[in-house]
Design an enzyme around this catalytic site. Structure first.
Site, mmCIF file in Angstrom:
data_model
loop_
_atom_site.group_PDB
_atom_site.id
_atom_site.type_symbol
_atom_site.label_atom_id
_atom_site.label_comp_id
_atom_site.label_asym_id
_atom_site.label_seq_id
_atom_site.Cartn_x
_atom_site.Cartn_y
_atom_site.Cartn_z
ATOM 1 C CE LYS A 144 5.753 101.640 30.286
ATOM 2 N NZ LYS A 144 4.608 101.984 31.159
ATOM 3 C CG HIS A 148 3.822 105.832 31.671
ATOM 4 N ND1 HIS A 148 3.284 104.981 30.731
ATOM 5 C CD2 HIS A 148 4.734 106.588 31.003
ATOM 6 C CE1 HIS A 148 3.852 105.224 29.551
ATOM 7 N NE2 HIS A 148 4.723 106.181 29.693
ATOM 8 C CG HIS A 188 7.794 101.737 27.367
ATOM 9 N ND1 HIS A 188 6.530 101.553 26.852
ATOM 10 C CD2 HIS A 188 7.892 103.052 27.666
ATOM 11 C CE1 HIS A 188 5.893 102.710 26.829
ATOM 12 N NE2 HIS A 188 6.683 103.642 27.322
ATOM 13 C CB CYS A 225 3.885 105.433 25.832
ATOM 14 S SG CYS A 225 5.426 105.809 25.006
ATOM 15 C CD GLU A 245 3.658 107.120 36.747
ATOM 16 O OE1 GLU A 245 4.704 106.806 36.151
ATOM 17 O OE2 GLU A 245 2.606 106.433 36.715
ATOM 18 C CG PHE A 256 7.530 110.591 23.939
ATOM 19 C CD1 PHE A 256 7.873 110.907 25.242
ATOM 20 C CD2 PHE A 256 8.503 110.004 23.134
ATOM 21 C CE1 PHE A 256 9.141 110.656 25.743
ATOM 22 C CE2 PHE A 256 9.776 109.749 23.621
ATOM 23 C CZ PHE A 256 10.094 110.077 24.928
#
Lengths: 401, 88
Positions: A324, A294, A329, A162, A305, A388
């Site tokens: 998003k 994010h 995403h 990502c 976050e 990830f």
């Protein structure tokens, strides 16, 4: 050290097939998430996504292109075309020798992989499309953009899940800043909305089956999207010399690793990446007016976050939103599409909202610009990506002066 | 409670918890086993594959699903419920 500016932008995503439509959708609070329309959707447990609609590849590419380009490559080429057109760049031989392309993608040509496996495993065929390998390779998008414009400088693909496109744009920024290349086409592209791609994600149990609600107390997970964005990053002196219109300046980048857990984010790593981007830019936290988070809409990311933003900025955190919730995403392309929201904040003074927000979460004490766009004067914006694998990449961009 | 079902479930949870099946019983609470999020989705997957069932579970809302994962006894009961629904 060169100063680095953005002189062109292009995109395709569920909100629109170009930048103006995408920004208009951001400003209007439109959501691109809806029922998925893909083969075998009835065998998926999660049946929503942010799919690109109204895209006819046959309108844009010739027969050879159609047989060579996976959907990921189509998105990259279409976005690059818009960006180059907007920049007004004419690639002469001297510039072609030095200009390059660096794009992010996590899945590469995943639709091509999915189709070929379906043919041999499910349909019992003993033959797949002859161009399966050049279609599915992760660098296909970069190579076709390079060939289309004759760019013979540094060209490669970055794959960090990502964070792919933020890492790609960060490297492009560093190369232009260092004088390695006067112009880089950069961003990311992803087309993962196929049966095999979504089945893999289902297994992790992190996908929402109703909506993407970043930072909302009742958030229920992430929703996948698809698309691309490509930008022209250019040496500022080069851009000024040819009278180019400057959209924004790229002022800082930082990347780091959590070295902690393969799926659970660590706030400390995200905080270091944000602080690192500001240090790289020579800016203080108080100068930041907007953070494109994010903000995946998972319980784990948003809590982590928010803690990282709190640690990096203290009680006076800037406005934060996660787009998003609108375009889904986009995995390896997501940072690139999200940089468009930063451009809109800097150029137009409009903050794209966090959609789907219903209930404040005490663990996320931020102004996330819930549901409705807001006017704000922003001088500096950060764009966060936390992948990830614990890989963090944050870009800082500033209003063109 | 079908003892075969219970033994199978205890065995597969013990494997993920790096324990012996004899360390676990129906009263054991999952929160006490030190399982991380990856182990949880591996347990859900193993239960689904072993019993050919679909377990409603979202890691973002672990307490919200109708499938009770609080203790081994609760899991055994919930799996038996899904298996009997399938047979019906």
């Amino acid at each position: 050290m060169k100063r680095v500016v953005i002189t062109g932008a292009g995109t395709i995503n569920a909100l629109g097939l170009n930048v103006p439509d995408t920004l208009a959708a951001f400003a209007a609070g439109q959501c691109g998430i809806g029922p998925l329309d893909i083969p075998d959707v009835d065998r998926l447990s999660v049946r929503i996504g942010a799919q690109v609609k109204g895209w006819q590849a046959t309108d844009h590419f010739d027969l050879r292109g159609l047989s060579l380009y996976d959907r990921m490559t189509q998105f990259a080429l279409w976005s690059a075309r818009q960006a180059v057109e907007q920049s007004g760049l004419q690639f002469d031989t001297a510039l072609q020798d030095r200009a390059g392309v660096v794009l992010g993608t996590a899945g590469g040509g995943l639709n091509t992989t999915d189709d070929s496996y379906r043919a041999v495993y499910a349909e019992g065929k003993n033959r797949v499309h002859p161009l399966t390998v050049p279609r599915l390779m992760a660098n296909a998008g970069v190579s076709h953009v390079s060939m289309t414009y004759g760019l013979r400088g540094p060209c490669f693909t970055v794959s960090t899940a990502c964070a792919s496109s933020n890492h790609a744009m960060g490297l492009a920024f560093q190369m232009v800043r260092a004088g390695t290349a006067p112009v880089m086409l950069t961003g990311g592209s992803e087309a993962m909305l196929c049966f095999g791609g979504l089945k893999a994600w289902e297994g992790l149990r992190v996908m929402s089956s109703d909506a993407c609600r970043p930072f909302s107390a009742n958030r229920s997970g992430m929703v996948q999207g698809e698309g691309a964005a490509v930008f022209v990053f250019e040496d500022r002196d080069h851009a000024l010399a040819r009278g180019a219109k400057i959209l924004a300046e790229v002022v800082g980048f930082s990347m780091c690793s959590d070295a902690h857990d393969v799926v659970m984010p660590a706030p400390e790593g995200a905080m270091r990446a944000m602080r690192g981007a500001l240090a790289d830019a020579g800016l203080s936290p108080a100068q930041v007016g907007y953070i494109n988070a994010h903000g995946t809409g998972t319980a784990a990311n948003d809590r982590s976050e928010a803690a990282a933003i709190g640690a990096a900025f203290g009680p006076d955190a800037p406005l934060v939103s996660s787009t998003k919730s609108a375009h889904g995403h986009i995995i390896g392309g997501t940072g690139a599409v999200e940089l468009l929201a930063c451009l809109m904040a800097l150029r137009d003074g409009i903050i794209a909202p966090t959609l789907g927000f219903q209930k404040p979460d005490p663990d996320c004490p931020l102004d996330v610009v819930p549901n409705v766009a807001r006017r704000a004067q922003v001088e500096v914006a950060l764009s966060n990506a936390f992948a990830f694998g614990g890989l963090n990449a944050v870009l800082a961009i500033a209003r063109a002066d | 409670m079908s003892s075969q079902t219970a033994q199978t479930i205890i065995a597969l949870i013990a494997e993920q918890a790096l324990l012996q099946p004899s360390d676990l019983d129906a009263e054991t609470r999952l929160a006490d086993l030190g399982l991380d999020s990856l182990a949880m989705v591996e347990i859900i997957f193993a239960l689904e594959e072993t019993f050919d069932i679909a377990i409603p579970f979202n890691a973002n809302e672990p307490g919200k699903g109708e499938f009770d994962l609080s203790s081994i006894g609760a899991i055994i009961a919930a799996v038996e419920g899904l298996v009997s629904q399938k047979a019906a």
